[in-house]
Design an enzyme around this catalytic site. Structure first.
Site, PDB file in Angstrom:
ATOM      1  N   LYS A   1      -0.283  31.023  56.142  1.00 16.50           N
ATOM      2  CA  LYS A   1       1.142  31.299  56.327  1.00 16.50           C
ATOM      3  C   LYS A   1       1.852  29.977  56.573  1.00 16.50           C
ATOM      4  CE  LYS A   1       3.107  34.302  56.179  1.00 16.50           C
ATOM      5  NZ  LYS A   1       4.015  34.930  55.248  1.00 16.50           N
TER       6      LYS A   1
ATOM      7  N   HIS B   1       0.217  42.683  50.239  1.00 14.63           N
ATOM      8  CA  HIS B   1       0.918  42.081  51.379  1.00 14.63           C
ATOM      9  C   HIS B   1       0.558  42.822  52.659  1.00 14.63           C
ATOM     10  CE1 HIS B   1       4.554  42.754  53.960  1.00 14.63           C
ATOM     11  NE2 HIS B   1       4.582  41.446  53.941  1.00 14.63           N
TER      12      HIS B   1
HETATM   13  O1  GKR Z   1       3.511  38.189  60.101  1.00 14.11           O
HETATM   14  O2  GKR Z   1       4.716  36.406  60.261  1.00 14.11           O
HETATM   15  C1  GKR Z   1       4.200  37.290  59.602  1.00 14.11           C
HETATM   16  C2  GKR Z   1       4.361  37.272  58.104  1.00 14.11           C
HETATM   17  O3  GKR Z   1       5.192  36.208  57.712  1.00 14.11           O
HETATM   18  C3  GKR Z   1       4.903  38.581  57.611  1.00 14.11           C
HETATM   19  O4  GKR Z   1       6.109  38.870  58.271  1.00 14.11           O
HETATM   20  C4  GKR Z   1       5.149  38.595  56.139  1.00 14.11           C
HETATM   21  O5  GKR Z   1       5.562  39.875  55.815  1.00 14.11           O
HETATM   22  O6  GKR Z   1       2.796  38.505  55.687  1.00 14.11           O
HETATM   23  C5  GKR Z   1       4.032  38.413  55.237  1.00 14.11           C
HETATM   24  C6  GKR Z   1       4.252  37.821  53.889  1.00 14.11           C
HETATM   25  O7  GKR Z   1       5.379  37.450  53.574  1.00 14.11           O
HETATM   26  O8  GKR Z   1       3.319  37.750  53.130  1.00 14.11           O
HETATM   27 MG    MG Z   2       4.342  36.752  51.552  1.00 11.84          MG
END
Ligand code: GKR
Ligand code: MG
Length: 428
Positions: A198, A326
């Protein structure tokens, strides 16, 4: 068979201080658990991300459901889509459809399939065409993470129980070497064989160095992806995309919008993936016209449930798109919904995302689900194959009532740590 009730329960569970482009995860993640009850004493369960619009709309959805036959899912879907067509979602993220109807029906579809599976004595994967594979792989979802584990101890606290992931739970993972350490620990514990970072947190060069460090540490047999959640400009995405070409399995949403992603594809030869520029069926025609991506990250919680996500797979294959998955912070009902879809959907070509290792709580009987060698299979138990643990549900519901959070807002959480931090100025 007739539906007699819909029970909607908001819950909150401990979540570590994970960093992402939108800010910082709060000490609690919010989900909503639903239970569809019928006059044959069969009930089905579902789980989606929390938020006040989803909660209120699911409460109102009861009026549409009671008296319907759970097998008439098309009728129910049409009624929900019409009934909630003008209700805006309150989820403050770039990937949820603006309208709440999709998320409401997503939750219902999962629970209705659970009911139908139990009624005919078949697992959900059999209701959507049956398994095309016995196990589905998941990837190690790596986050930059501050010290401490959030939860009841708040940011920077050291709650040793605040994540289900046993190793390094009190550590921080901020540098490329620390992320390699995180990846090794997570893969050792769960057996994952591909890595997703991420991004969108630090300068792109730091994140590029992190990807390269992961690639070098694991070797070319371990696919690596990065997801900056659309907070890199097109120019930055091209610049770092060129550097990342030899190392990435796919490049997930570096920049914002279908046009920019399409331009990126002309300049960089890594497959592009998205759960942000194409998030609904309505956006597919322009996606295809522009050539915005190569892989769509499906999600039964946003695309209208398990059955719609199967349809998405077919559409993707017709138009030359591949499919991955996702995720958001979630518990076991969602994990099993994803697993049933994963074993049945022929077009899912990649190890699926999951936040599950970051959590310790569970809402199902038997506690935490175990990965085997980075993968999950699904049993032949009817429905989703998991049952609600009502004691755990009540405990997590009490968490919700006392924690004070009703919406996810990572920007506000980040401001508690870095005063004045703004998502809008966090574009590289
Ligand atoms: O959990 O911070 C997080 C992710 O950034 C999540 O909010 C996203 O939905 O996993 C995600 C993505 O964009 O792939
Ligand atoms: Mg994403």
């Amino acid at each position: 068979m007739k539906i007699t009730d819909l029970v909607v329960t908001p819950i909150a569970f401990d979540d570590p201080p994970l960093l992402n482009a939108a800010g910082l995860h709060a000490p609690y993640a919010l989900r909503i658990i639903i239970e569809v009850k019928t006059d044959e004493n069969i009930s089905g369960i579902g789980e989606i991300a929390g938020g006040s619009a989803a909660l209120k709309s699911l409460e109102q959805a009861r009026d549409f459901l009671v008296g319907m036959n759970p097998f008439e899912r098309n009728r129910i879907r049409i009624a929900i889509e019409k009934g909630f067509e003008n209700v805006q979602d309150t989820m403050n993220v770039g990937y949820a459809p603006k309208n709440i109807a999709k998320r409401v029906y997503s939750a219902l579809n999962i629970a209705l399939l659970d009911v139908c599976g139990k009624a005919v004595g078949k697992p959900v994967c059999d209701l959507i065409g049956g398994r095309v594979r016995d196990r589905i792989d998941f990837s190690a979802y790596l986050f930059y993470k501050y010290e401490g584990a959030g939860g009841r101890f708040g940011f920077g606290g050291h709650d040793p129980e605040a994540t289900g992931w046993h190793k390094f739970k009190e550590n921080q993972f901020l540098t490329p070497d620390e992320i390699v350490e995180e990846a090794k620990a997570m893969c050792d514990e769960f057996g994952f064989k591909s890595l997703k970072l991420k991004g969108g947190v630090f300068e792109p060069q730091v994140e590029t160095d992190t990807v390269i460090a992961l690639y070098k540490a694991f070797g070319e047999g371990t696919p690596v992806r990065i997801d900056p959640n659309a907070c890199w400009t097109l120019e930055t995405s091209i610049k770092y995309g060129k550097m990342l070409e030899p190392y990435l399995e796919y490049y997930e949403d570096p920049c914002k919008g279908q046009e920019a992603m399409a331009e990126l594809g002309k300049a960089v030869s890594i497959p592009r993936a998205t759960n942000m520029c194409t998030t609904s069926f309505e956006e597919i025609p322009s996606d295809i016209r522009l050539g915005s991506d190569d892989i769509i990250l499906a999600d039964p919680h946003y695309w209208g449930g398990i059955e719609s996500t199967m349809q998405l797979g077919k559409i993707c294959s017709v138009f030359g798109r591949k499919l991955s998955m996702h995720s958001n912070s979630h518990l076991g009902i969602s994990l099993m919904a994803m697993a049933h879809l994963g074993v049945a959907c022929p077009e899912i070509d990649y190890a699926m995302d999951t936040h599950y290792p970051w959590q310790k709580d569970e809402v199902i009987k038997g506690g935490r689900i175990q990965f085997e060698d980075g993968a999950l299979s699904v049993s032949n138990e009817p429905g989703l194959g998991v049952e609600l643990d009502y004691e755990a549900l009540e405990r997590l519901h009490q968490n919700y009532l006392s924690c004070g959070y009703t919406e996810r807002n990572d920007e506000i959480e980040m401001q508690k740590v870095v005063p004045g931090w703004k998502f809008s100025t966090h574009i590289f």
